[in-house]
Design a protein around this motif. Sequence first.
Motif, PDB file in Angstrom:
ATOM      1  N   UNK A 237     -41.186 -23.208   4.334  1.00 35.95           N
ATOM      2  CA  UNK A 237     -40.404 -23.346   5.567  1.00 35.95           C
ATOM      3  C   UNK A 237     -41.148 -22.790   6.786  1.00 35.95           C
ATOM      4  N   UNK A 238     -40.911 -23.427   7.920  1.00 35.46           N
ATOM      5  CA  UNK A 238     -41.473 -22.944   9.176  1.00 35.46           C
ATOM      6  C   UNK A 238     -40.601 -21.866   9.810  1.00 35.46           C
ATOM      7  N   UNK A 239     -39.419 -21.647   9.254  1.00 36.54           N
ATOM      8  CA  UNK A 239     -38.490 -20.666   9.820  1.00 36.54           C
ATOM      9  C   UNK A 239     -39.011 -19.246   9.621  1.00 36.54           C
ATOM     10  N   UNK A 240     -38.800 -18.431  10.643  1.00 33.66           N
ATOM     11  CA  UNK A 240     -39.109 -17.005  10.521  1.00 33.66           C
ATOM     12  C   UNK A 240     -37.848 -16.157  10.513  1.00 33.66           C
ATOM     13  N   UNK A 241     -36.724 -16.766  10.905  1.00 31.02           N
ATOM     14  CA  UNK A 241     -35.449 -16.057  10.932  1.00 31.02           C
ATOM     15  C   UNK A 241     -34.314 -17.001  10.586  1.00 31.02           C
ATOM     16  N   UNK A 242     -33.255 -16.469   9.972  1.00 32.49           N
ATOM     17  CA  UNK A 242     -32.091 -17.273   9.593  1.00 32.49           C
ATOM     18  C   UNK A 242     -30.826 -16.523   9.961  1.00 32.49           C
ATOM     19  N   UNK A 243     -29.923 -17.227  10.651  1.00 36.52           N
ATOM     20  CA  UNK A 243     -28.563 -16.729  10.882  1.00 36.52           C
ATOM     21  C   UNK A 243     -27.704 -17.245   9.737  1.00 36.52           C
ATOM     22  N   UNK A 244     -27.058 -16.345   9.021  1.00 37.38           N
ATOM     23  CA  UNK A 244     -26.199 -16.720   7.892  1.00 37.38           C
ATOM     24  C   UNK A 244     -24.743 -16.527   8.294  1.00 37.38           C
ATOM     25  N   UNK A 245     -23.905 -17.543   8.041  1.00 38.04           N
ATOM     26  CA  UNK A 245     -22.559 -17.538   8.615  1.00 38.04           C
ATOM     27  C   UNK A 245     -21.563 -16.653   7.871  1.00 38.04           C
ATOM     28  N   UNK A 246     -21.991 -16.005   6.797  1.00 41.60           N
ATOM     29  CA  UNK A 246     -21.158 -14.993   6.137  1.00 41.60           C
ATOM     30  C   UNK A 246     -22.073 -14.068   5.347  1.00 41.60           C
ATOM     31  N   UNK A 247     -21.538 -12.931   4.933  1.00 43.11           N
ATOM     32  CA  UNK A 247     -22.335 -11.999   4.135  1.00 43.11           C
ATOM     33  C   UNK A 247     -22.710 -12.606   2.792  1.00 43.11           C
ATOM     34  N   UNK A 248     -21.794 -13.366   2.199  1.00 44.44           N
ATOM     35  CA  UNK A 248     -22.088 -13.999   0.913  1.00 44.44           C
ATOM     36  C   UNK A 248     -23.207 -15.022   1.058  1.00 44.44           C
ATOM     37  N   UNK A 249     -23.182 -15.795   2.137  1.00 46.16           N
ATOM     38  CA  UNK A 249     -24.266 -16.745   2.397  1.00 46.16           C
ATOM     39  C   UNK A 249     -25.583 -15.990   2.554  1.00 46.16           C
ATOM     40  N   UNK A 250     -25.549 -14.875   3.292  1.00 45.31           N
ATOM     41  CA  UNK A 250     -26.771 -14.094   3.526  1.00 45.31           C
ATOM     42  C   UNK A 250     -27.366 -13.582   2.218  1.00 45.31           C
ATOM     43  N   UNK A 251     -26.520 -13.140   1.295  1.00 43.32           N
ATOM     44  CA  UNK A 251     -27.025 -12.644   0.019  1.00 43.32           C
ATOM     45  C   UNK A 251     -27.603 -13.792  -0.801  1.00 43.32           C
ATOM     46  N   UNK A 252     -26.974 -14.956  -0.729  1.00 40.47           N
ATOM     47  CA  UNK A 252     -27.527 -16.124  -1.404  1.00 40.47           C
ATOM     48  C   UNK A 252     -28.887 -16.500  -0.858  1.00 40.47           C
ATOM     49  N   UNK A 253     -29.025 -16.474   0.477  1.00 43.35           N
ATOM     50  CA  UNK A 253     -30.318 -16.747   1.115  1.00 43.35           C
ATOM     51  C   UNK A 253     -31.341 -15.699   0.697  1.00 43.35           C
ATOM     52  N   UNK A 254     -30.938 -14.435   0.733  1.00 42.84           N
ATOM     53  CA  UNK A 254     -31.834 -13.327   0.388  1.00 42.84           C
ATOM     54  C   UNK A 254     -32.383 -13.472  -1.032  1.00 42.84           C
ATOM     55  N   UNK A 255     -31.516 -13.734  -1.976  1.00 39.15           N
ATOM     56  CA  UNK A 255     -31.955 -13.815  -3.372  1.00 39.15           C
ATOM     57  C   UNK A 255     -32.841 -15.032  -3.628  1.00 39.15           C
ATOM     58  N   UNK A 256     -32.487 -16.164  -3.022  1.00 37.13           N
ATOM     59  CA  UNK A 256     -33.317 -17.349  -3.217  1.00 37.13           C
ATOM     60  C   UNK A 256     -34.665 -17.195  -2.515  1.00 37.13           C
TER      61      UNK A 256
END
Length: 330
Positions: A237-256
């Motif tokens: 990915x070219x992304x350097x930052x991600x806004x996650x719309x909930x804490x659960x989404x953020x943890x899913x992003x973090x683990x993946x």
Amino acid sequence: MSATIKDIAKKVGVAPSTVSRVLANKSKYYNLETAEKVKRAAQELGYKKNQAAVELVKQHSNVIAAVVSSVKTNFAGEILDGIKDEASRHGYDLIIVYSNSADSKEQERALLTVIERPVLGVLLLSIALSENNLNLLKDSEIPYCFLSMGFDDNRPFVSSDDIEIGYKATKLLIENGHRNIGLAGIDMYPYTGRLRLDGYKKALQEIDVDPKDSWIQSGDYSYISGENAMSNYGKNTELTGIVCVSDMVAIGVLNQARNFGFKVPDDLSIVSIDGTEMCKIVQPQLTSISQDFYKMGIKGVQQITDNIGDKNQQFVSIHIEERESVKFIK
């Protein structure tokens, strides 16, 4: 067991909201033929309006009903804590009913469960009612208030400003040097998701960045939505930052992201929206745009008990909790 509004609706082949209007002698939205069919079915089924319950609702019912989205997120607990504490302070009891937030039939089932009982008011936690179900609730004449979801019409609500949330989360990453910023787990409904998306785009427009379609990943605020979003972004990915719309989404992003070999925040910065305790029990701890869900619950009960009226709309303040998941890049 006595017949219900739903039984009559099924027999006649109309919506429960139509039956409710006919039996309440509200002539709008139905014709005379429909009214006659409804009244005949009510008589045949032996339907009897629970006048005692109606009077109890209007005068001294001590039960508040909360209809809660069944989507697997974690913020509802804090709202319910606020509701329970404020209700208890006034001597009120609480019943909780769960509903699929986007399924009209599930919404109808949940609403009928509460409005055919003597309740003082109905609080809806992150539920976007269909038009028919909103009319069903209105026709019940029971006070109601939406929580954690704002509207641009006159529906009563207590919520955070979702445009501000999307804007501040994205702005935080921009201020830390990021330009390629994703938005993960956003829902496709016309309220919360649309408003946060507007705030996200507004912040990027200020730095003349036009987000690519692939940067915006849809979902339902759940953990799996975060995993799926990060999987779609990919290892390269070219992304350097991600806004996650909930804490659960953020943890899913973090683990993946970890599965892909990314280090957070060295390779990828994450900003979570909600700011519940989940942000503190993962490593690294998640920087968040935090909402005061407990206060939403308190204010929701106050709207019901103080009989403020159906045009009252309140925003609860938000704040940034800087933790460990955002890094400044040059």
